[in-house]
Design an enzyme around this catalytic site. Structure first.
Site, PDB file in Angstrom:
ATOM      1  N   ASN A  23       0.807  -1.223   0.000  1.00 22.99           N
ATOM      2  CA  ASN A  23       0.000   0.000   0.000  1.00 22.99           C
ATOM      3  C   ASN A  23       0.842   1.274   0.000  1.00 22.99           C
ATOM      4  O   ASN A  23       0.317   2.367  -0.175  1.00 22.99           O
ATOM      5  CB  ASN A  23      -0.962   0.007   1.191  1.00 22.99           C
ATOM      6  CG  ASN A  23      -2.095  -0.974   1.002  1.00 22.99           C
ATOM      7  OD1 ASN A  23      -2.242  -1.567  -0.066  1.00 22.99           O
ATOM      8  ND2 ASN A  23      -2.905  -1.159   2.041  1.00 22.99           N
ATOM      9  N   ARG A  93      -8.800  -2.022  -7.182  1.00 21.79           N
ATOM     10  CA  ARG A  93      -9.408  -0.716  -6.931  1.00 21.79           C
ATOM     11  C   ARG A  93      -8.391   0.417  -6.830  1.00 21.79           C
ATOM     12  O   ARG A  93      -8.662   1.546  -7.219  1.00 21.79           O
ATOM     13  CB  ARG A  93     -10.140  -0.768  -5.587  1.00 21.79           C
ATOM     14  CG  ARG A  93     -11.560  -1.121  -5.635  1.00 21.79           C
ATOM     15  CD  ARG A  93     -12.095  -0.957  -4.246  1.00 21.79           C
ATOM     16  NE  ARG A  93     -11.799   0.392  -3.745  1.00 21.79           N
ATOM     17  CZ  ARG A  93     -12.544   1.449  -3.965  1.00 21.79           C
ATOM     18  NH1 ARG A  93     -13.639   1.344  -4.654  1.00 21.79           N
ATOM     19  NH2 ARG A  93     -12.204   2.630  -3.480  1.00 21.79           N
ATOM     20  N   ARG A 122     -17.450   0.478  -1.501  1.00 24.55           N
ATOM     21  CA  ARG A 122     -16.212   1.245  -1.679  1.00 24.55           C
ATOM     22  C   ARG A 122     -16.289   2.301  -2.776  1.00 24.55           C
ATOM     23  O   ARG A 122     -15.618   2.203  -3.806  1.00 24.55           O
ATOM     24  CB  ARG A 122     -15.035   0.303  -1.933  1.00 24.55           C
ATOM     25  CG  ARG A 122     -14.782  -0.628  -0.775  1.00 24.55           C
ATOM     26  CD  ARG A 122     -13.602  -1.522  -0.992  1.00 24.55           C
ATOM     27  NE  ARG A 122     -12.344  -0.926  -0.611  1.00 24.55           N
ATOM     28  CZ  ARG A 122     -11.188  -1.563  -0.627  1.00 24.55           C
ATOM     29  NH1 ARG A 122     -11.127  -2.804  -1.011  1.00 24.55           N
ATOM     30  NH2 ARG A 122     -10.082  -0.969  -0.265  1.00 24.55           N
ATOM     31  N   ASP A 305      -7.265  -4.162   7.792  1.00 23.08           N
ATOM     32  CA  ASP A 305      -6.521  -5.174   7.034  1.00 23.08           C
ATOM     33  C   ASP A 305      -5.938  -6.285   7.919  1.00 23.08           C
ATOM     34  O   ASP A 305      -5.327  -7.228   7.406  1.00 23.08           O
ATOM     35  CB  ASP A 305      -5.387  -4.509   6.226  1.00 23.08           C
ATOM     36  CG  ASP A 305      -5.919  -3.793   4.988  1.00 23.08           C
ATOM     37  OD1 ASP A 305      -7.114  -3.943   4.668  1.00 23.08           O
ATOM     38  OD2 ASP A 305      -5.127  -3.082   4.335  1.00 23.08           O
TER      39      ASP A 305
END
Ligand code: UD1
Length: 418
Positions: A23, A93, A122, A305
């Site tokens: 990320n 995404r 989302r 997460d």
């Protein structure tokens, strides 16, 4: 389709080295297109999601080259295409991260709407609201976001919900905007700080990353440079739980202990013994952890997460644990699979009540998303007998060399085709 087979019951012992954070790598790769100069990015994990974002950038004429296992070179001097097509965006995404940088660099972007997602609706309304506030004209056409702006102009933006990629998108758009951009209720995640630090090293002027208010003074251009991605805190946490759930002892190295503190504190509460040093954490599991409650929320709270993986531990703990998910709707898909292994879990709305059982038994399972896959692997490692996890491609999106790392600490795990 590949499957993972685990023979459960081995205590895991040894040392595991943590990879760069998925990320953090995704926004930094994308941020590299904000300049026509070359960027060299170190500690980029080998992951499917990194391949997807690289493919997306290459489509736009960007040179993206892997140099060895962990370095990527990005050269966007010849970027020309402004489209992110549906077939790539739907697989990840986070592809929506290209919106801000394409708009800032080329004055337009056409990015597919991500569509439905396994862990809830989302939406990206806040990304769009932020870019509109910076002066972009945004239309939705045939499932695509079409954004245009001559030069973005700084503005004050309040985010109604804390959004990580939304904050990153607006930062990346704001660095080349005219004047000052202020983001209120910004995400405070370490990955946002990593992005801001790297952009600042390229000449951007960002202050306040890591707090709820981020200020950006726009500059007319950025330079290239050499950057390093921070270690993956979710991978770190997953291996901490691997020690806890198998009653083993694992030293996790090349990590940032501070970034995973919410999990650390919960593990201590659960009776797990931890030793923490500079860049490492040693986790010593018990016969059985004690049940504790968790509630997910944006950083610095307990990360969504890690919720699925923590639930795997709680399903074998002593007592009752209440797990509340506040970040995403519909993020309990792993519950049905854990139940098939004998876990006692009841879900009501966004809360799961987990009554710890003495043992789980291996079973054929289906992975539903990235973190759910990690949770099923953890459960399989602790279960009696054989667990076969189907649709394991989800795990390759976010865990570098997971089988090799687990094999190295004594797990009985293998991957088969078909
Ligand atoms: C990022 C992480 C993901 C993590 C999540 C929450 C990346 C690439 N992915 O995802 O691993 O699970 O943060 O920590 O960094 N929302 C809106 N409108 C928006 C944007 C978000 O309503 O425009 C909502 C979402 O539906 C969700 C919440 O805000 O309920 C938080 O989502 P967000 O932080 O945006 O998640 P991502 O950035 O997609």
């Amino acid at each position: 389709m590949e499957k993972i087979i685990i023979e459960g019951g081995s205590r895991l012992y040894g040392t595991v080295k943590i990879s760069g954070a998925k990320n953090a790598a995704l926004p930094v790769l994308v941020a590299s297109i904000l300049t026509d100069k070359e960027n060299r990015i170190h500690n980029v994990p080998l992951l499917k999601d990194v391949d997807t974002i690289s493919q997306l950038l290459r489509r736009s004429g960007v040179r993206v080259e892997r140099n060895g296992d962990s370095q990527i070179i990005v050269d966007a001097s010849k970027i020309d295409d402004t489209e992110a097509p549906y077939d790539l965006v739907r697989t990840m995404r986070a592809s929506v991260l290209v919106l801000g940088p394409l708009l800032a660099r080329l004055g337009k972007a056409r990015v597919s709407l991500p569509g439905g997602c396994a862990i809830g609706a989302r939406p990206i309304n806040l990304h769009l609201k932020g870019l509109e506030a910076l002066g972009a004209k945004i239309n939705l056409e045939h499932g695509y976001v079409v954004a245009e702006a001559k030069r973005l102009k700084g503005n004050r933006i309040y985010l109604d919900i804390v959004t990580v990629t939304g904050t990153e998108n607006i930062i990346m758009a704001g660095v080349l905007a005219e004047g000052r951009t202020i983001i209120e209720n910004a995400a405070k995640e370490p990955e946002v700080i990593n992005l801001a630090n790297i952009l600042n090293s390229m000449g951007a002027r960002i202050r306040g990353a890591g707090t709820g208010i981020i200020e950006i003074d726009g500059v007319s251009e950025l330079r290239g440079g050499e950057h390093t991605i921070i270690p993956d805190r979710i991978e770190t946490g997953t291996f901490m739980l691997a020690a806890a759930i198998t009653g083993g002892s694992i030293k996790i190295i090349e990590c940032v202990p501070d970034h995973i503190e919410p999990l650390t504190l919960k593990l201590v509460e659960a009776g797990i013994v931890l030793e923490i040093g500079k860049g490492w954490i040693k986790v010593q599991g018990n016969e059985r952890a004690k049940s504790v409650d968790i509630k997910t929320a944006p950083y610095p709270n307990f990360p969504t997460d890690m919720q699925a993986q923590f639930m795997a531990l709680m399903s074998l703990s002593e007592g009752i644990s209440v797990i509340t998910e506040t970040v995403f709707e519909n993020r309990f898909m792993h519950v049905a699979e854990l139940r098939r292994m004998g876990a006692d879990i009841k879900v009501e709305g966004n809360t799961a009540v987990v009554k710890g059982v003495q043992k789980l038994s291996g079973a054929p399972l289906m992975a539903t998303d990235l973190r759910a896959s990690a949770s099923l692997i953890l459960a399989g490692l602790a279960a009696e007998g054989k667990t076969v996890i189907d649709r394991i491609y989800h795990i390759d999106r976010g865990y570098e060399a997971i089988e090799e790392k687990l094999l190295g600490i004594g797990a009985k795990i293998r991957r088969i085709k078909g």
